[in-house]
Structure formats: C-alpha cells, structure tokens
Design a protein around this motif. Structure first.
Motif, short mmCIF file in Angstrom:
data_model
loop_
_atom_site.label_atom_id
_atom_site.label_comp_id
_atom_site.label_asym_id
_atom_site.label_seq_id
_atom_site.Cartn_x
_atom_site.Cartn_y
_atom_site.Cartn_z
N ALA A 129 117.95 58.99 12.61
CA ALA A 129 118.82 60.23 12.69
C ALA A 129 118.27 61.35 13.06
CB ALA A 129 119.61 60.58 11.53
N LEU A 130 119.25 62.19 13.68
CA LEU A 130 118.68 63.42 14.60
C LEU A 130 119.98 65.00 12.81
CD1 LEU A 130 119.10 62.76 18.13
CD2 LEU A 130 117.26 63.21 16.64
N THR A 131 119.30 65.38 12.47
CA THR A 131 120.23 66.42 12.36
C THR A 131 120.27 67.98 12.88
OG1 THR A 131 118.43 67.19 10.27
CG2 THR A 131 119.51 65.39 10.15
N ALA A 132 121.41 68.91 12.69
CA ALA A 132 121.26 70.21 12.10
C ALA A 132 121.05 71.37 11.06
CB ALA A 132 122.56 70.39 13.17
N GLN A 133 120.05 71.39 10.90
CA GLN A 133 119.61 71.67 9.86
C GLN A 133 118.94 72.90 9.86
OE1 GLN A 133 117.16 69.74 6.48
NE2 GLN A 133 117.44 68.29 8.05
N ASN A 134 118.47 73.90 8.47
CA ASN A 134 117.15 74.68 8.70
C ASN A 134 116.77 74.61 7.45
OD1 ASN A 134 119.73 76.17 7.45
ND2 ASN A 134 120.08 77.18 9.19
N THR A 135 116.81 75.82 7.38
CA THR A 135 116.03 75.20 5.14
C THR A 135 117.54 76.45 4.68
OG1 THR A 135 115.70 78.68 5.41
CG2 THR A 135 113.82 77.06 6.17
N ARG A 136 118.03 76.55 4.50
CA ARG A 136 120.16 76.43 3.82
C ARG A 136 120.42 75.62 3.72
NH1 ARG A 136 121.66 82.30 6.93
NH2 ARG A 136 120.56 81.39 8.57
N GLY A 137 120.25 75.00 4.41
CA GLY A 137 120.95 73.70 4.69
C GLY A 137 121.07 72.94 6.10
N VAL A 138 122.39 71.68 5.78
CA VAL A 138 123.00 71.41 7.13
C VAL A 138 124.26 71.22 7.58
CG1 VAL A 138 121.87 68.44 7.41
CG2 VAL A 138 120.95 69.09 5.34
N THR A 139 124.04 70.93 8.82
CA THR A 139 125.18 71.27 9.17
C THR A 139 126.08 70.05 9.85
OG1 THR A 139 124.49 72.24 11.26
CG2 THR A 139 124.76 73.49 9.65
N THR B 167 106.07 57.02 9.94
CA THR B 167 107.03 57.10 8.59
C THR B 167 108.17 57.30 9.97
OG1 THR B 167 107.95 58.73 8.06
CG2 THR B 167 106.84 59.10 10.33
N ILE B 168 109.27 56.19 9.01
CA ILE B 168 110.85 55.48 9.29
C ILE B 168 111.74 56.68 8.60
CG2 ILE B 168 112.41 53.78 9.59
CD1 ILE B 168 110.06 51.95 9.12
N ALA B 169 112.04 57.57 9.66
CA ALA B 169 112.90 58.65 9.01
C ALA B 169 113.40 59.34 10.13
CB ALA B 169 111.87 59.59 7.70
N GLY B 170 114.52 60.22 9.33
CA GLY B 170 115.44 60.91 9.97
C GLY B 170 114.66 62.70 10.40
N SER B 171 115.75 63.23 11.51
CA SER B 171 114.35 64.53 12.09
C SER B 171 114.51 65.63 11.07
CB SER B 171 114.41 64.29 13.75
OG SER B 171 114.39 65.94 13.98
N ASP B 172 114.25 66.76 11.44
CA ASP B 172 114.38 67.72 10.65
C ASP B 172 113.48 68.70 11.41
OD1 ASP B 172 114.25 70.37 9.03
OD2 ASP B 172 112.58 70.01 7.46
N PRO B 173 114.99 69.40 12.62
CA PRO B 173 114.27 70.54 13.06
C PRO B 173 113.44 71.74 12.24
CG PRO B 173 116.92 70.70 13.57
CD PRO B 173 116.46 69.91 12.50
N SER B 174 113.67 71.80 11.19
CA SER B 174 112.93 73.49 10.77
C SER B 174 111.73 73.26 10.29
CB SER B 174 113.90 73.66 9.63
OG SER B 174 113.96 72.96 8.24
N GLY B 175 111.67 71.80 10.59
CA GLY B 175 110.20 71.45 10.27
C GLY B 175 109.46 71.22 8.85
N GLY B 176 110.06 71.11 7.76
CA GLY B 176 109.99 71.72 6.37
C GLY B 176 110.22 69.90 5.59
#
Length: 270
Positions: free
Chosen positions: A44-54, A12-21
């Motif tokens: 890409a690294l992201t700062a995000q959770n189940t409510r959105g990306v910051t 997989t070639i994609a960005g990271s989601d810390p929330s795992g979903g």
C-alpha cells in the motif's frame, strides 16, 4: 536455521511510509543496519507524516502477486517480515507465494490497532491475518491490543493477564508468539515469548521519549534480521530488543517532524 551465505537476504512485505519512520522504509533501514541485504514488496501507498495518516492507496492483489513472484523467482530469501495486510485476497496471495517458495523464517507483525486505539482493519482483514498468515508464521509479534483483537477478548492489564492469553495464541497455529507488553503501565516493558508450552519473560526498561513512530515495525524487522543471521528465536528477540532500546535512546539526535518522531535506526553508524 542459519543463512546459507555470509550476508543473508531478507524481505519485507508492508506498506510505504513517506516520513520514513514506519512501514517499508523503517523495515529497510532496520534490515540493512543489522547486516542483511533487504528487499521489499509494497502492499500500500500512504500519505502520512509524524502527525498522522491522511490517505491510503492499496496496491491491487494481482500486482502484489506479481511483485512476489518476480522477486522470489530470482532471489533466495532467508527471512521475511510481513506487516499490515488489510484484505483476505492479499493475505491469500502472500500465503500462496511464501508456501511455494518458503524462506527460512517468516515473521508476522499483525498491525491492526493504531496507537490511538483505533482498529485499522475490518473484520475480513482480521480474519485474513488470523486464518491465512498466523499459521504460516514462525513467529508472530502482536502487542496487547492486537492480541486481544486476534482472540476477541479484553486487553490484558498485567503479566498474569498476558500469560492467560498464551493457550489461545498457541492455538492460532504460529510456531511462536512474542506478546509485547509495552502497553502495560509502569517503568518496565516486559515481553512474553511463547514457544510451545514454554513461557519466557524478556525484561525491558521503558525509555522516556516521544519518538515512538514505527517501533513495532522496527522490532519485528530487527528480529527478522537476527533470525536471518542465524540466531535462535529467543536470542533473536533479545538482540532485537536491545538494539531497539538503543535506537530509542539515541532518537533525540534526530529532528524529524512535529509529531511522534522515528527511532534512530542507524545509531550504530551515525
């Protein structure tokens, strides 16, 4: 196009989601749950959770190239899934790497529109996906807003509108297109598989749940896994849809976050 080993290797070639979903994490879970050995290249690294990306921190194109070159120099990949690509430079890096060491299957999930309807990439990013990656792919999996962005046209509102997009989507150069109909209203979620001049409807029942985070990533990864395991495209899509439906049905067993939760990727195991 079956894998040459009993347990195929996927990428997989994609960005990271810390929330795992969603993103890399959802892809790795899906590819593993369906019986493949999953590898990854992070864009890409992201700062995000189940409510959105910051926040989003893109990985430099040169380091994405280094990840791909190092990985592909060592491991034979049977099928790859490409997720969100936001720049022309990164798209060209991916195209060059996968052209040099082409895997058996390439699946592109052209992530360009958020569930809110917001466009996630600029015009250059859209052009990069359209010009560099769509012609490279054996299968592209846009939802209706993403297909509309690719073709610069209104979003289809019914099945006839979906079928009307088929010629334009074929002309973009992918081997096949799965046009996802989840944005249509009603109790059904029909998807349209476009293979050459053949249109094949795959039916689905809408599942009532708020746990929809990462469904697009998960479906494209499930298709990638099934292709790596030897399925023909139509069979791979049907199997992936059935698996995702079960993951959605079982998502109530998870308690993750306060927003849109994830599907249950390991419903068959836990």
């Amino acid at each position: 196009m079956a894998a040459s080993r009993s347990i195929p290797n996927t990428l997989t070639i994609a960005g990271s989601d810390p929330s795992g979903g969603a993103g890399i994490q959802a892809d790795l879970k899906t590819l593993s749950a369906l019986g493949t050995y999953a590898t990854s290249v992070i864009t890409a690294l992201t700062a995000q959770n189940t409510r959105g990306v910051t926040g989003v921190h893109p990985v430099p194109a040169g380091f994405i190239a280094a990840q791909l070159e190092t990985l592909l120099d060592d491991i034979a990949i049977d099928a790859v899934k490409i997720g969100m690509v936001a720049s022309h430079e990164v798209a060209e890096v991916i195209r060059e790497a996968l052209t040099l060491r082409r895997p058996g299957w390439i699946v592109l999930d052209p992530v360009m529109v958020a569930k809110s309807g917001d466009i996630l990439v600029d015009d250059a990013g859209i052009a990069a996906v359209r010009e560099c990656l769509v012609p490279l792919a054996d299968l592209v999996t846009p939802n209706l807003p993403e297909a509309a962005v690719l073709l610069d046209c209104p979003v289809p509102q019914d099945r006839a509108g979906m079928e009307a997009l088929a010629p334009g989507l074929r002309a973009l150069g992918a081997g096949a297109v799965l046009l996802k109909g989840g944005h249509l209203r009603g109790e059904r979620c029909p998807d349209l598989l476009i293979e050459g001049d053949t249109l094949h409807w795959l039916e689905g029942t809408r599942i009532t749940t708020g746990n929809l985070h990462g469904t697009g990533c998960t479906l494209s990864s499930a298709i990638t896994a099934r292709l790596a395991l030897g399925d023909a495209p139509r069979d791979a899509v049907a199997a992936a849809k059935a698996w995702l439906s079960r993951a959605l049905e079982e998502s109530h067993r998870l308690d993750v976050g306060q927003g849109h939760g994830p599907v249950h990727h390991f419903h068959a195991w836990w």
